[in-house]
Design a protein around this motif. Sequence first.
Motif, PDB file in Angstrom:
ATOM      1  N   MET A  42       0.863  -1.286  -0.236  1.00  0.00           N
ATOM      2  CA  MET A  42      -0.072   0.058   0.400  1.00  0.00           C
ATOM      3  C   MET A  42       0.353   1.164  -0.120  1.00  0.00           C
ATOM      4  SD  MET A  42      -2.942   1.558   3.026  1.00  0.00           S
ATOM      5  CE  MET A  42      -4.411  -0.209   2.435  1.00  0.00           C
ATOM      6  N   ILE A  43       0.699   2.988  -0.683  1.00  0.00           N
ATOM      7  CA  ILE A  43       1.494   3.653  -0.142  1.00  0.00           C
ATOM      8  C   ILE A  43       0.328   4.879  -0.264  1.00  0.00           C
ATOM      9  CG2 ILE A  43       0.514   3.861  -3.366  1.00  0.00           C
ATOM     10  CD1 ILE A  43       4.302   5.052  -2.976  1.00  0.00           C
ATOM     11  N   PHE A  55       4.678  10.660  -0.700  1.00  0.00           N
ATOM     12  CA  PHE A  55       4.103   9.370  -1.095  1.00  0.00           C
ATOM     13  C   PHE A  55       5.224   8.706   0.307  1.00  0.00           C
ATOM     14  CE2 PHE A  55       3.452  10.672  -5.450  1.00  0.00           C
ATOM     15  CZ  PHE A  55       2.158  10.391  -5.679  1.00  0.00           C
ATOM     16  N   MET A  56       4.327   7.938   1.249  1.00  0.00           N
ATOM     17  CA  MET A  56       4.160   7.150   2.452  1.00  0.00           C
ATOM     18  C   MET A  56       4.413   6.320   2.066  1.00  0.00           C
ATOM     19  SD  MET A  56       3.964  10.430   5.039  1.00  0.00           S
ATOM     20  CE  MET A  56       5.840  10.861   5.634  1.00  0.00           C
ATOM     21  N   ARG A  57       4.547   4.897   3.274  1.00  0.00           N
ATOM     22  CA  ARG A  57       4.376   3.983   3.025  1.00  0.00           C
ATOM     23  C   ARG A  57       3.740   3.582   4.471  1.00  0.00           C
ATOM     24  NH1 ARG A  57       7.352   0.123   5.844  1.00  0.00           N
ATOM     25  NH2 ARG A  57       9.123   0.919   5.683  1.00  0.00           N
ATOM     26  N   PRO A  58       2.796   3.355   4.815  1.00  0.00           N
ATOM     27  CA  PRO A  58       1.502   3.264   6.114  1.00  0.00           C
ATOM     28  C   PRO A  58       2.382   1.899   7.268  1.00  0.00           C
ATOM     29  CG  PRO A  58       1.014   2.689   4.635  1.00  0.00           C
ATOM     30  CD  PRO A  58       1.075   3.107   3.049  1.00  0.00           C
ATOM     31  N   PHE A  73      -4.483   9.830   0.993  1.00  0.00           N
ATOM     32  CA  PHE A  73      -5.380   8.915   0.942  1.00  0.00           C
ATOM     33  C   PHE A  73      -4.431   7.600   0.207  1.00  0.00           C
ATOM     34  CE2 PHE A  73      -4.335  12.229  -2.417  1.00  0.00           C
ATOM     35  CZ  PHE A  73      -4.311  11.620  -3.806  1.00  0.00           C
ATOM     36  N   SER A  74      -5.357   6.073  -0.130  1.00  0.00           N
ATOM     37  CA  SER A  74      -4.083   4.980  -0.185  1.00  0.00           C
ATOM     38  C   SER A  74      -4.551   4.451  -1.340  1.00  0.00           C
ATOM     39  CB  SER A  74      -3.925   4.428   0.664  1.00  0.00           C
ATOM     40  OG  SER A  74      -3.236   5.292   1.970  1.00  0.00           O
TER      41      SER A  74
END
Length: 104
Positions: A1-2, A95-98, A54-55
């Motif tokens: 997921m991003i 952009f982040m990785r949860p 949002f992902s």
Amino acid sequence: MITCVVDYVIDPAKIEDFERFARRWMDLVERHGGIHHGYFLPAEGASDEARALFSFESLAAYEEYRTLFGTDPDFVEADRIRDETGCVLRYRRTFMRPLLPDSD
């Protein structure tokens, strides 16, 4: 997921226009396979900052969604709200990785 994090500088006098813009984008993200985590609007402190998160399943899925920008009439209309009202002064996308509580 991003997860896409969008930091906005908004015109505080046009918060209602920004909310209308935000509601359109929440619908578009959900309709095209993403999960919208909401817009976060000024409450205390700086009155010109807002954020959206949002992902999508992957960066590839996000990029597929992005192909609709500027061509799909619903996307064009959502951008028109921003452009015609001037509610958004500038924005930055990251952009982040949860890391979620249930993830390994």
